[in-house]
Design an enzyme around this catalytic site. Structure first.
Site, mmCIF file in Angstrom:
data_model
loop_
_atom_site.group_PDB
_atom_site.id
_atom_site.type_symbol
_atom_site.label_atom_id
_atom_site.label_comp_id
_atom_site.label_asym_id
_atom_site.label_seq_id
_atom_site.Cartn_x
_atom_site.Cartn_y
_atom_site.Cartn_z
ATOM 1 N N ARG A 1 0.826 -1.210 0.000
ATOM 2 C CA ARG A 1 0.000 0.000 0.000
ATOM 3 C C ARG A 1 0.860 1.260 0.000
ATOM 4 O O ARG A 1 0.525 2.247 -0.668
ATOM 5 C CB ARG A 1 -0.934 -0.016 1.222
ATOM 6 C CG ARG A 1 -1.992 -1.101 1.174
ATOM 7 C CD ARG A 1 -2.968 -0.971 2.335
ATOM 8 N NE ARG A 1 -2.323 -1.178 3.619
ATOM 9 C CZ ARG A 1 -2.197 -2.355 4.221
ATOM 10 N NH1 ARG A 1 -2.667 -3.445 3.620
ATOM 11 N NH2 ARG A 1 -1.613 -2.462 5.392
ATOM 12 N N ASP B 1 1.849 -18.706 3.009
ATOM 13 C CA ASP B 1 1.084 -18.984 4.229
ATOM 14 C C ASP B 1 0.661 -20.444 4.300
ATOM 15 O O ASP B 1 0.797 -21.109 5.333
ATOM 16 C CB ASP B 1 -0.158 -18.092 4.285
ATOM 17 C CG ASP B 1 0.198 -16.640 4.546
ATOM 18 O OD1 ASP B 1 1.302 -16.385 5.063
ATOM 19 O OD2 ASP B 1 -0.624 -15.769 4.227
ATOM 20 N N ASP C 1 1.939 -14.528 -1.431
ATOM 21 C CA ASP C 1 1.627 -14.413 -0.007
ATOM 22 C C ASP C 1 0.755 -15.580 0.456
ATOM 23 O O ASP C 1 1.031 -16.202 1.486
ATOM 24 C CB ASP C 1 0.914 -13.084 0.245
ATOM 25 C CG ASP C 1 0.595 -12.874 1.707
ATOM 26 O OD1 ASP C 1 1.518 -12.872 2.530
ATOM 27 O OD2 ASP C 1 -0.592 -12.707 2.036
#
Length: 309
Positions: A96, A113, A109
């Site tokens: 961001r 995970d 991502d």
């Protein structure tokens, strides 16, 4: 004459408009400037070197290092694994801040995970064989729910739709989970914390691991060594000790851990972990129903089922 005059007026107006366009585009010769192509406007970018993705690669390196130390070095493994999990929040902030949100980064991502959690659960299934089927079920549920959710989002919502863009009318629970960053962080962090606590208890709690009460055999240290073995024969072996060696086993046994704090962490994080598994079930069911709705629409568009005469 009127026709000739009107043509001259039209030509003059056209020349004025061209001259005006040339001035507005910064051209001094009175001609319209050529608009550069889009590739010339934007600089060349390498998506793989975006800061969020670099953080993702660091997570993978830390996760692999934690797996290396997982069998016999609980403290080192827990620290490396925890840092890898905490970086999961940092890469989103970096995406961001630098405006570098990409589909590759989102998939990287999620895959990281799923892989790290699965590896930890696989270890727990070997550390607690009686509960192996539970850990196997958790791995299956985690992978199935996220894969189904991601596929349903791409198939039904379109390639530009994020898997976190869950409409409230479809599921208010998933909407809260994915859109509220605080809720998302708490659920993900405490879910991992519970499994880390179980991992530490496998080294410290005789209740869960009765083998910790058994004395170590006198020849345990020599069982892993054979005649002619060279100890510390290279610089690499001195820097990176083998966590599976008999010496490492002795160190792990001698440096036993206190089970108090792992029990506290497990007790605090268990309700959130249980809630996370409920979310996985809801996510799996909602994604399945969404895909089924798309199948019904596709069959109707194809004229199915056909009416039998």
């Amino acid at each position: 004459m009127n026709g000739v005059r009107s043509r001259r007026q039209a030509s003059a107006e056209k020349d004025k408009s061209v001259a005006a366009n040339g001035k507005s585009n910064g051209n001094s010769n009175g001609h319209a400037a050529v608009v550069p192509a889009s590739d010339d406007i934007y600089p060349r970018e390498n998506i793989f070197l975006f800061w969020p993705n670099v953080i993702g690669y660091s997570r993978i390196v830390l996760a692999i290092a934690s797996l290396y130390y997982m069998p016999l070095h609980p403290r080192t493994c827990s620290i490396l694994y925890s840092v890898s999990c905490l970086l999961d929040a940092l890469d989103g902030y970096a995406a961001r801040y630098f405006e570098q949100s990409t589909r590759f980064g989102a998939v990287l991502d999620m895959v990281t995970d799923r892989c790290t959690t699965s590896c930890l659960l696989v270890f727990l299934s070997t550390a607690f064989p009686r509960w192996a089927i539970v850990f196997q079920g958790l791995v299956s549920l985690d992978l199935a729910s996220h894969y189904m959710h991601m596929y349903a989002t791409l198939a039904m919502g379109g390639a530009e739709t994020s898997h976190k863009a869950v409409d409230r009318s479809r599921s208010w629970l998933l909407n809260l989970y994915y859109t509220n960053k605080t809720v998302l962080f708490i659920f993900c962090a405490l879910n991992e914390l519970f499994f880390i606590a179980l991992y530490l208890l496998s080294f410290s709690s005789p209740i869960l691991q009765p083998s910790l009460l058994k004395p170590i055999a006198s020849d345990a240290a020599s069982s892993g060594l054979h005649a002619g073995a060279q100890i510390n024969s290279s610089i690499l072996r001195q820097i990176f000790a083998n966590p599976h060696s008999a010496a490492a086993l002795e160190m792990a046994r001698a440096n036993k851990m206190d089970s108090f704090w792992p029990w506290v962490l497990a007790g605090i994080s268990f309700p959130v972990m249980f809630g996370k598994q409920i979310l996985n079930v809801v996510q799996l069911v909602k994604a399945s129903k969404w895909l089924a709705e798309g199948d019904v629409q596709a069959r109707r568009a194809a004229g199915l089922p056909r009416r039998r005469r």
